[in-house]
Design a protein around this motif. Structure first.
Motif, PDB file in Angstrom:
ATOM      1  N   UNK A 295       0.850  -1.202   0.000  1.00  0.00           N
ATOM      2  CA  UNK A 295       0.000   0.000   0.000  1.00  0.00           C
ATOM      3  C   UNK A 295       0.888   1.256   0.000  1.00  0.00           C
ATOM      4  N   UNK A 296       1.909   1.254   0.843  1.00  0.00           N
ATOM      5  CA  UNK A 296       2.789   2.428   0.918  1.00  0.00           C
ATOM      6  C   UNK A 296       3.533   2.650  -0.403  1.00  0.00           C
ATOM      7  N   UNK A 297       3.952   1.557  -1.035  1.00  0.00           N
ATOM      8  CA  UNK A 297       4.661   1.668  -2.323  1.00  0.00           C
ATOM      9  C   UNK A 297       3.765   2.270  -3.399  1.00  0.00           C
ATOM     10  N   UNK A 298       2.511   1.838  -3.416  1.00  0.00           N
ATOM     11  CA  UNK A 298       1.562   2.397  -4.388  1.00  0.00           C
ATOM     12  C   UNK A 298       1.299   3.867  -4.108  1.00  0.00           C
ATOM     13  N   UNK A 299       1.106   4.162  -2.818  1.00  0.00           N
ATOM     14  CA  UNK A 299       0.820   5.555  -2.436  1.00  0.00           C
ATOM     15  C   UNK A 299       1.983   6.454  -2.873  1.00  0.00           C
ATOM     16  N   UNK A 300       3.192   6.015  -2.573  1.00  0.00           N
ATOM     17  CA  UNK A 300       4.377   6.813  -2.913  1.00  0.00           C
ATOM     18  C   UNK A 300       4.469   7.000  -4.441  1.00  0.00           C
ATOM     19  N   UNK A 301       4.294   5.906  -5.167  1.00  0.00           N
ATOM     20  CA  UNK A 301       4.391   5.979  -6.631  1.00  0.00           C
ATOM     21  C   UNK A 301       3.347   6.912  -7.217  1.00  0.00           C
ATOM     22  N   UNK A 302       2.118   6.825  -6.712  1.00  0.00           N
ATOM     23  CA  UNK A 302       1.043   7.686  -7.229  1.00  0.00           C
ATOM     24  C   UNK A 302       1.316   9.143  -6.878  1.00  0.00           C
ATOM     25  N   UNK A 303       1.789   9.383  -5.660  1.00  0.00           N
ATOM     26  CA  UNK A 303       2.072  10.769  -5.265  1.00  0.00           C
ATOM     27  C   UNK A 303       3.204  11.352  -6.109  1.00  0.00           C
ATOM     28  N   UNK A 304       4.206  10.536  -6.389  1.00  0.00           N
ATOM     29  CA  UNK A 304       5.319  11.028  -7.223  1.00  0.00           C
ATOM     30  C   UNK A 304       4.850  11.375  -8.638  1.00  0.00           C
ATOM     31  N   UNK A 305       3.800  10.689  -9.089  1.00  0.00           N
ATOM     32  CA  UNK A 305       3.249  11.010 -10.421  1.00  0.00           C
ATOM     33  C   UNK A 305       2.348  12.237 -10.376  1.00  0.00           C
ATOM     34  N   UNK A 306       2.074  12.746  -9.172  1.00  0.00           N
ATOM     35  CA  UNK A 306       1.114  13.846  -9.036  1.00  0.00           C
ATOM     36  C   UNK A 306      -0.309  13.376  -9.296  1.00  0.00           C
ATOM     37  N   UNK A 307      -0.578  12.124  -8.972  1.00  0.00           N
ATOM     38  CA  UNK A 307      -1.879  11.519  -9.298  1.00  0.00           C
ATOM     39  C   UNK A 307      -3.012  12.158  -8.498  1.00  0.00           C
ATOM     40  N   UNK A 308      -4.047  12.627  -9.202  1.00  0.00           N
ATOM     41  CA  UNK A 308      -5.164  13.277  -8.500  1.00  0.00           C
ATOM     42  C   UNK A 308      -6.478  13.069  -9.251  1.00  0.00           C
ATOM     43  N   UNK A 309      -6.544  12.041 -10.084  1.00  0.00           N
ATOM     44  CA  UNK A 309      -7.709  11.869 -10.954  1.00  0.00           C
ATOM     45  C   UNK A 309      -8.773  11.003 -10.272  1.00  0.00           C
ATOM     46  N   UNK A 310      -9.778  11.672  -9.695  1.00  0.00           N
ATOM     47  CA  UNK A 310     -10.851  10.936  -9.035  1.00  0.00           C
ATOM     48  C   UNK A 310     -11.662  10.094 -10.017  1.00  0.00           C
ATOM     49  N   UNK A 311     -11.544  10.400 -11.300  1.00  0.00           N
ATOM     50  CA  UNK A 311     -12.286   9.676 -12.336  1.00  0.00           C
ATOM     51  C   UNK A 311     -11.404   8.628 -13.025  1.00  0.00           C
ATOM     52  N   UNK A 312     -10.450   8.083 -12.270  1.00  0.00           N
ATOM     53  CA  UNK A 312      -9.449   7.202 -12.906  1.00  0.00           C
ATOM     54  C   UNK A 312     -10.062   5.931 -13.472  1.00  0.00           C
ATOM     55  N   UNK A 313     -11.277   5.573 -13.020  1.00  0.00           N
ATOM     56  CA  UNK A 313     -11.874   4.339 -13.569  1.00  0.00           C
ATOM     57  C   UNK A 313     -12.279   4.518 -15.036  1.00  0.00           C
ATOM     58  N   UNK A 314     -12.198   5.753 -15.518  1.00  0.00           N
ATOM     59  CA  UNK A 314     -12.430   5.996 -16.945  1.00  0.00           C
ATOM     60  C   UNK A 314     -11.152   6.389 -17.669  1.00  0.00           C
ATOM     61  N   UNK A 315     -10.018   6.143 -17.082  1.00  0.00           N
ATOM     62  CA  UNK A 315      -8.775   6.668 -17.649  1.00  0.00           C
ATOM     63  C   UNK A 315      -7.949   5.570 -18.314  1.00  0.00           C
ATOM     64  N   UNK A 316      -6.806   5.958 -18.829  1.00  0.00           N
ATOM     65  CA  UNK A 316      -5.960   4.975 -19.515  1.00  0.00           C
ATOM     66  C   UNK A 316      -5.191   4.075 -18.548  1.00  0.00           C
ATOM     67  N   UNK A 317      -5.483   4.172 -17.255  1.00  0.00           N
ATOM     68  CA  UNK A 317      -4.928   3.190 -16.310  1.00  0.00           C
ATOM     69  C   UNK A 317      -5.766   1.903 -16.306  1.00  0.00           C
ATOM     70  N   UNK A 318      -6.875   1.943 -17.051  1.00  0.00           N
ATOM     71  CA  UNK A 318      -7.745   0.768 -17.140  1.00  0.00           C
ATOM     72  C   UNK A 318      -7.500   0.106 -18.498  1.00  0.00           C
ATOM     73  N   UNK A 319      -7.041  -1.110 -18.502  1.00  0.00           N
ATOM     74  CA  UNK A 319      -6.684  -1.766 -19.764  1.00  0.00           C
ATOM     75  C   UNK A 319      -7.855  -1.773 -20.755  1.00  0.00           C
ATOM     76  N   UNK A 320      -9.058  -2.091 -20.266  1.00  0.00           N
ATOM     77  CA  UNK A 320     -10.208  -2.155 -21.191  1.00  0.00           C
ATOM     78  C   UNK A 320     -10.470  -0.798 -21.839  1.00  0.00           C
ATOM     79  N   UNK A 321     -10.315   0.274 -21.070  1.00  0.00           N
ATOM     80  CA  UNK A 321     -10.570   1.618 -21.616  1.00  0.00           C
ATOM     81  C   UNK A 321      -9.610   1.922 -22.763  1.00  0.00           C
TER      82      UNK A 321
END
Ligand SMILES: NC(=O)c1ccc[n+]([C@@H]2O[C@H](COP(=O)([O-])OP(=O)(O)OC[C@H]3O[C@@H](n4cnc5c(N)ncnc54)[C@H](O)[C@@H]3O)[C@@H](O)[C@H]2O)c1
Length: 355
Positions: A295-321
């Protein structure tokens, strides 16, 4: 060039510094880099762009081991592209394995999945328990294992790693995986939304531990499991109910709320898995990452990316999308082959920017 491959390449380079490492991928998600400072494939000696369905058997000449990850890699994609999933995951895998054996490859490692247990009550599933594949994706893994079992010999040692659900930060992160989704929700909007009622069981494994297991399988000898081995790959301590995962994320990240969809249809996929055989056969390649570190590794990685997309379930982080968007743009044809192999890819895809 996928989520797991991007991590496995580095692990194999560290484990086998003098080996010649070759990548092969159609490149569906090659552009979905997430915060990588350096292209992960730079640790390989060469990288081919190509379709498994048309692989040139000549590429396998002189190869010692094949790690076969390429696939349509989850249930939602398998449901949307059922025929293609069968072609790529099952028929092309069988062809690849035949080519590999004919070329004198000595080890074949297949990324299988615990999802082939489907819905399983009555305690953790062992390798020889009945399978219950509920989706095109899970059926493709069963079908491939069946072919591999027949092909394995003492000169062509096959290991089918039935992986638990992956989690963890990668240079090509996926957020369509349960723990990754929860951490992304927590980081972006302090909110975790569980789409099910939270009760399904889901064993997990960190991608670094998957890479460790692959390193073991590449070197596995006949005396540890025979010519063909299908082995649940994960650890007994990582069988969680979905709601426990959400609560663990909420505990690790301050001010996060968890909402459960009490009216959700029961999730048909729920299984606990017994990983004792893997522990016995691979005592020096056991999972090492614990849930809090994941969990901490994911949190750190996302924060380093400046991740703030509350709508990520519609984004290119979803393979099907990503695949759906490529289909809409006409970049992929209905067989998921690149429709315009050369010039217009960036133009066509670029007209529809990601939200
Ligand atoms: N992520 C998980 O939780 C998980 C769990 C168990 C097993 N697995 C298996 O591990 C493997 C890798 O999964 P991932 O999470 O990295 O998925 P991913 O979708 O990120 O990567 C799959 C890769 O396969 C490539 N590919 C697809 N079709 C191809 C084709 N026709 N020719 C060449 N390349 C092709 C894609 O371009 C992509 O790079 C898959 O076989 C998957 O089924 C994954």
């Amino acid at each position: 060039m996928g989520y797991i491959g991007s991590c496995v390449s580095g692990q194999l380079r560290r484990a086998f510094p003098d080996a010649v490492l070759t990548g092969y991928d159609i490149g569906y998600f090659a552009h979905c880099l997430t915060g990588a400072a350096v292209l992960p494939e730079t640790c390989l000696d060469q990288q081919y762009f190509g379709d498994m369905r048309e692989i040139n058997p000549g590429l396998l000449k002189g190869v010692d081991a094949v790690v076969h990850l390429a696939a349509i890699s989850n249930d939602p994609m398998g449901n949307s592209f059922e025929k293609v999933t069968k072609d790529i995951n099952d028929e092309s895998s069988a062809r690849l394995a035949r080519f590999a054996r004919a070329a004198g490859v000595r080890r074949f490692v297949f990324a299988s999945s615990c999802s082939m247990y489907g819905f399983a009550e009555g305690g953790p599933r062992k390798e020889d328990d009945a399978l219950n594949p509920l989706t095109a994706y899970a059926r493709s893994k069963v079908a491939t294992e069946n072919v591999l079992r027949e092909l394995a010999t003492e000169d062509f040692i096959v290991t089918s790693l039935r992986f638990a659900t992956a989690c963890g930060m990668s240079d090509r992160l996926r957020l369509d995986l349960v723990l990754n989704d929860f951490v992304a929700g927590a980081v972006a909007s302090q909110q975790i939304t569980i789409l099910s009622d939270g009760t399904p069981w889901r064993p997990l494994i960190h991608i670094e531990d998957m890479a460790r297991a692959i390193e073991w399988a590449i070197q596995r000898g006949l005396s540890s499991g025979g010519a063909f081995l299908a082995v649940n790959t994960g650890s007994n301590g990582w069988n969680y109910q979905v709601k426990d995962l959400a609560n663990a994320v909420a505990k690790s990240i301050p001010d996060v709320s968890v909402s459960i969809n009490k009216n959700a249809q029961p999730d048909k996929r729920s299984y606990q898995v017994d990983f004792s055989l893997f522990k016995k056969l691979a005592p020096h390649h056991q999972p090492q990452v614990d849930l809090t570190s994941a969990i901490q590794g994911l949190k750190k990685g996302l924060q380093e990316m400046g991740f703030a997309d509350g709508n990520f379930r519609n984004s290119q982080f979803m393979r099907l999308k990503v695949l759906t968007r490529f289909r809409e743009c006409g970049v992929l044809d209905e067989q998921l082959r690149w429709a315009q192999r050369q010039s217009t890819l960036s133009g066509a895809a670029g007209q529809k920017a990601w939200p």
